[in-house]
Scaffold this motif. Structure first.
Motif, PDB file in Angstrom:
ATOM      1  N   GLN A  23     -15.576   8.768   8.258  1.00 53.00           N
ATOM      2  CA  GLN A  23     -16.786   7.981   8.510  1.00 53.00           C
ATOM      3  C   GLN A  23     -17.648   7.848   7.261  1.00 53.00           C
TER       4      GLN A  23
ATOM      5  N   ASP B 207      -9.252  14.783  13.948  1.00 51.36           N
ATOM      6  CA  ASP B 207      -9.456  16.151  13.483  1.00 51.36           C
ATOM      7  C   ASP B 207      -8.267  17.062  13.776  1.00 51.36           C
TER       8      ASP B 207
ATOM      9  N   LEU C 120     -15.159  13.109  10.197  1.00 50.61           N
ATOM     10  CA  LEU C 120     -16.394  13.042   9.433  1.00 50.61           C
ATOM     11  C   LEU C 120     -16.155  12.486   8.034  1.00 50.61           C
TER      12      LEU C 120
ATOM     13  N   MET D 151     -23.350  15.973   3.130  1.00 53.78           N
ATOM     14  CA  MET D 151     -23.875  14.925   3.993  1.00 53.78           C
ATOM     15  C   MET D 151     -25.395  14.989   4.132  1.00 53.78           C
TER      16      MET D 151
ATOM     17  N   GLY E 112     -24.355   9.070   3.463  1.00 58.14           N
ATOM     18  CA  GLY E 112     -24.303   8.792   4.890  1.00 58.14           C
ATOM     19  C   GLY E 112     -24.958   7.479   5.213  1.00 58.14           C
TER      20      GLY E 112
ATOM     21  N   SER F 156     -21.052  15.914  16.864  1.00 60.74           N
ATOM     22  CA  SER F 156     -20.934  15.278  15.553  1.00 60.74           C
ATOM     23  C   SER F 156     -21.978  15.835  14.598  1.00 60.74           C
ATOM     24  N   PHE F 157     -21.552  16.117  13.356  1.00 59.09           N
ATOM     25  CA  PHE F 157     -22.484  16.569  12.336  1.00 59.09           C
ATOM     26  C   PHE F 157     -23.516  15.491  11.987  1.00 59.09           C
ATOM     27  N   LEU F 158     -23.148  14.234  12.157  1.00 60.72           N
ATOM     28  CA  LEU F 158     -24.106  13.153  11.893  1.00 60.72           C
ATOM     29  C   LEU F 158     -25.273  13.232  12.870  1.00 60.72           C
TER      30      LEU F 158
END
Length: 291
Positions: free
Chosen positions: A103, A128, A100, A234, A291, A213-215
């Motif tokens: 990215q 990770d 993350l 984010m 982001g 994914s947190f996105l």
């Protein structure tokens, strides 16, 4: 032990033969052969098997090469810097960083660092898992809340908080008893409560969407899929423009980001420069990422 003999052994081993090593270094084949023989005699083990088909490392030779190649390169780098009387960062810098963070930030960080230090090239590997800096030949690693490790040193360069966010159209529960809410969670989510602002509000997320994914979690929250627990860094842009609203901060779960390197290695100028650069980039320790 004769350091020159060790250097010549790695030279022959990496060039896979006396002839290639001789042409690469300008050292006579007979000299290289004699030094390797002397090294084998000192160690009392066979390092290279010689045959009509060429040279092949023994098990002892493979082990010695694996252990000696990296440190010898670092010694050569340090000697070159001392000889020149300078400590200019140069060479390839291998960085291991979480997916993350890579990215969201490492593209800009890498470009800015290379602009500041034109003699350095950067390779960033985003994973990770916890890498072994020595065995996998990384110069530095960026880790979140790293466990104590006596072999690593470094500095915390930024901190982040976990917050619960949702789209403006999703009603925020009133404080009181535990409130159930539709949740957008990570794939590995297990039943839990989100305790916000010291217990002012306690939520029980009922998973409706699971993502790795947190996105994706953030984007699903923007689309109105439910409440989500994500790093504040984010979501700052979406909170500022009204796409998301913050319901609260999770108590006792602050994330620290550290830039680490191994204390068993010489602190090369490029490593020291990168550590200082990361700390200078976040002077107030606030991890604000776009982001």
């Amino acid at each position: 032990m004769n350091l020159n003999a060790l250097i010549d052994f790695t030279l022959v081993a990496t060039n896979e033969g006396l002839g290639k090593a001789s042409r690469a270094s300008g050292i006579a084949k007979a000299t290289l052969s004699r030094r390797i023989a002397d090294l084998e005699e000192q160690l009392g083990v066979r390092l290279i098997e010689r045959s009509a088909r060429g040279l092949k490392l023994t098990e002892a030779g493979e082990l010695l090469l694996a252990r000696a190649e990296g440190p010898l390169a670092e010694v050569a780098e340090a000697m070159a810097a001392a000889k020149e009387g300078v400590s200019t960062p140069r060479g390839r810098l291998r960085v291991a960083a979480p997916v993350l963070f890579s990215q969201l930030a490492m593209g800009g960080i890498g470009a800015e660092f290379c602009a500041a230090y034109p003699d350095v090239t950067i390779e960033v590997i985003s994973e990770d898992r916890v890498v072994d800096l020595v065995e996998e030949q990384f110069d530095v690693a960026i880790r979140i809340n790293p466990s104590p490790d006596s072999s690593l040193v470094g500095r915390c360069f930024a901190k982040d908080r976990l917050v619960v966010v949702a789209a403006p159209g999703l009603p925020m529960p009133a404080p009181g008893a535990i409130r159930s809410v539709p949740g957008i969670v990570v794939s590995s989510f297990e039943p839990t409560h989100w305790t916000l602002d010291g217990g002012h509000l306690v939520l029980e997320p009922i998973p409706r969407l699971r993502f790795s994914s947190f996105l994706m979690i953030r984007d699903a929250a923007i689309a109105g899929g439910g409440a989500a627990l994500i790093p504040q860094s984010m979501a700052w842009s979406q909170l500022a423009n009204g796409e998301l609203v913050q319901w609260g901060t999770v108590s006792g779960k602050e994330a620290e980001l550290w830039v680490l390197h191994t204390s068993r290695r010489l602190a090369a100028p490029k490593v020291r420069a990168f550590v200082d650069f990361m700390c200078a980039r976040y002077p107030d320790m606030s991890l604000v990422l776009q982001g």
